[in-house]
Design a protein around this motif. Structure first.
Motif, PDB file in Angstrom:
ATOM      1  N   SER A 181      -6.166   0.955  -7.534  1.00 18.19           N
ATOM      2  CA  SER A 181      -5.030   0.253  -8.098  1.00 18.19           C
ATOM      3  C   SER A 181      -5.197   0.123  -9.608  1.00 18.19           C
ATOM      4  CB  SER A 181      -4.893  -1.140  -7.471  1.00 18.19           C
ATOM      5  OG  SER A 181      -3.668  -1.733  -7.832  1.00 18.19           O
ATOM      6  N   HIS A 206      -5.361   0.912  -2.924  1.00 18.14           N
ATOM      7  CA  HIS A 206      -4.231   0.982  -2.000  1.00 18.14           C
ATOM      8  C   HIS A 206      -4.584   2.028  -0.945  1.00 18.14           C
ATOM      9  CE1 HIS A 206      -1.814  -1.456  -4.736  1.00 18.14           C
ATOM     10  NE2 HIS A 206      -2.220  -0.669  -5.713  1.00 18.14           N
ATOM     11  N   TYR A 256       0.938  -1.734  -8.616  1.00 12.39           N
ATOM     12  CA  TYR A 256       0.165  -0.533  -8.899  1.00 12.39           C
ATOM     13  C   TYR A 256      -0.159  -0.408 -10.384  1.00 12.39           C
ATOM     14  CZ  TYR A 256      -1.013   4.295  -9.786  1.00 12.39           C
ATOM     15  OH  TYR A 256      -1.649   5.422 -10.233  1.00 12.39           O
ATOM     16  N   PRO A 290       2.922   1.705  -3.527  1.00  9.62           N
ATOM     17  CA  PRO A 290       2.039   1.968  -4.674  1.00  9.62           C
ATOM     18  C   PRO A 290       1.479   3.386  -4.664  1.00  9.62           C
ATOM     19  CG  PRO A 290       1.625  -0.232  -3.845  1.00  9.62           C
ATOM     20  CD  PRO A 290       2.583   0.419  -2.884  1.00  9.62           C
ATOM     21  N   GLY A 326       2.108   6.144  -7.424  1.00  9.47           N
ATOM     22  CA  GLY A 326       0.924   6.667  -8.098  1.00  9.47           C
ATOM     23  C   GLY A 326       0.893   8.176  -8.178  1.00  9.47           C
ATOM     24  N   ASP A 375       0.794  -1.231   0.000  1.00  8.39           N
ATOM     25  CA  ASP A 375       0.000   0.000   0.000  1.00  8.39           C
ATOM     26  C   ASP A 375       0.827   1.281   0.000  1.00  8.39           C
ATOM     27  OD1 ASP A 375      -2.702  -1.073   0.062  1.00  8.39           O
ATOM     28  OD2 ASP A 375      -2.183  -1.843   2.044  1.00  8.39           O
TER      29      ASP A 375
END
Length: 449
Positions: free
Chosen positions: A301, A292, A266, A217, A221, A214
């Motif tokens: 995700s 996430h 991701y 990612p 992101g 988590d």
């Protein structure tokens, strides 16, 4: 690349003239080319020998040519098209308190002499289209600029000619295999105002799993989504080209060694569990990831499922886009610090289809049989929804990954494909003895117990 096969490289004793021995691909005869520094200190073709029927005759003629060029003035090698001053990466443009500590280390310590040597010479070809590259390299954005220099070196190695007329995106390249546009992206540390927020602890297996599931990612992101909003695909200069985001993780010291699985999760929105099939073989079972979540931050995700991400052909990444790569490549290029030994250790892909963990490797970078390329260890994650797909042959030597909407994952990778590595620098070492103690081999392998 089309007309001449490169056979061997030479230099004058003082390094002021370089030589290249070639064989004509059509006529199969041989010639030598000489390169000298232009007004911006970039080595460029200035003269060559006649063509000969044998390699030996061409070699002798090239030796005479290089010797004769030592008597020529510097202006002999100037081309008349140079603009501006030579690029100088290491003369400080800031006061000492402003200089990045990593820059200071690379610029001054003997152990980084190979990196300084290769950056100083090769990067004189780098065009600073934004006008602030050296200033940021020395101060606020050392890691980001190193990442861009890595991408530059990798593209040149693969035979790309780079467009020096547009600053956006970062690279527009054309090779014999096709064209590509690349925008560099980096993951930085979390900040709260001017204060750095340390990453979460990863001391236990549970902490590491949460970090990769988590926390990272979300870190990947954020910059990728920000880049997506810039709509680079609308730029006329890259119309019809595959557009690629090149991302590197600098969120904390050494973090890139661990975070590749987080990026893969991701991008595609899947994780994979090792299970046994009906024949008892180990297979990867895809597990769909919806989101996430870390603290009060939640993101969906699957970057490749985001609206407008279909304009991104692929994401590329490597754990090797660091100063250690330049140090190792500097050794291979001949910028040897003498009594400095480099030992590289890491993990690489196990080509055994039943393998559930990577292989281990250890290598002496100074050893005669050691080999490394810029593209080695590069991962290309192809977008299954791309409007303009990226053909694998445009980036040869990389590992190419594909994952469809059902989580079916396929990879084509070189036989030697490092996943992550670290390089130990040892000064004041008898290199010859160290190589002998390594049992005469440049690299050795092992398995994780």
């Amino acid at each position: 690349m089309l007309t001449g096969e490169e056979l061997a490289y030479y230099e004058a004793d003082d390094g002021s003239i370089l030589g290249l021995l070639i064989r004509d691909r059509a006529d199969r005869d041989f010639a030598g080319m000489a390169f000298g520094p232009d007004a911006k200190l970039r080595f460029r073709w200035t003269s060559m020998t006649d063509f000969f029927e044998s390699r030996e005759l061409a070699h002798d003629a090239l030796e005479k040519l290089i010797t004769s060029l030592l008597d020529e003035p510097d202006e002999f090698h100037h081309q008349g098209d140079e603009k501006g001053e030579p690029v100088d990466f290491f003369t400080p443009v800031h006061s000492p308190e402003v200089l990045h500590p990593d820059f200071q280390q690379v610029a001054s310590e003997l152990g980084f002499f190979p990196a300084r040597g290769i950056i100083e010479h090769m990067m004189r070809w780098h065009e600073d289209l934004d006008g602030n590259f050296v200033e940021q390299f020395q101060s606020t954005a050392f890691d980001q600029r190193i990442w861009e220099l890595y991408l530059f070196a990798m593209l040149i190695e693969l035979g790309f000619s780079l467009d020096a007329t547009h600053a956006v995106p970062d690279f527009i390249g054309t090779s014999l295999f096709g064209s590509i546009a690349i925008e560099a992206v980096t993951v930085g540390p979390t900040r709260r105002g001017a204060e750095l927020v340390p990453p979460p602890p990863v001391e236990t297996e549970e902490q590491m799993e949460a970090y990769l599931r988590d926390y990272m990612p979300i870190k990947f992101g954020s910059p990728l989504f920000s880049k997506l909003r810039n709509k680079y695909w609308d730029k006329k200069q890259i119309a019809g080209m595959p557009l690629v985001f090149a991302i590197a993780d600098f969120s904390s010291p050494g973090s890139m060694i661990h975070t590749r699985p987080a990026l893969e999760r991701y991008l595609y929105g899947y994780s994979f569990d090792a299970v046994r099939d009906e024949q008892g073989r180990t297979v990867a079972e895809p597990v769909k990831i919806i989101e996430h979540r870390w603290g009060d931050k939640v993101i969906p995700s699957g970057f490749f499922n985001i609206p407008e991400s279909e304009n991104i052909s692929a994401i590329i990444s490597t754990t090797a886009g660091t100063i250690s790569k330049f140090n190792r490549m500097g050794i291979l290029a001949g910028f040897d610090a003498g009594d400095v030994l480099m030992i590289r250790t890491g993990t690489l892909v196990d080509i055994d289809p039943e393998a559930t963990s990577p292989l281990l490797f250890e290598a002496i970078v100074n050893a005669k049989g050691y080999h490394e390329s810029w593209v080695e260890g590069l991962n290309v994650y192809h977008n299954p929804r791309a409007i303009i797909p990226l053909a694998e042959h445009i980036i040869p030597g990389a590992a190419h990954h594909h994952c469809d909407a059902e989580g079916n994952w396929t990879t084509t990778a070189p036989r030697f494909h490092p996943l992550a590595s670290s390089t130990k620098i040892l000064g004041g070492v008898n290199v010859a003895k160290a190589l002998a103690d390594f049992e005469g081999s440049a690299i050795r392998f092992g398995r994780i117990n």
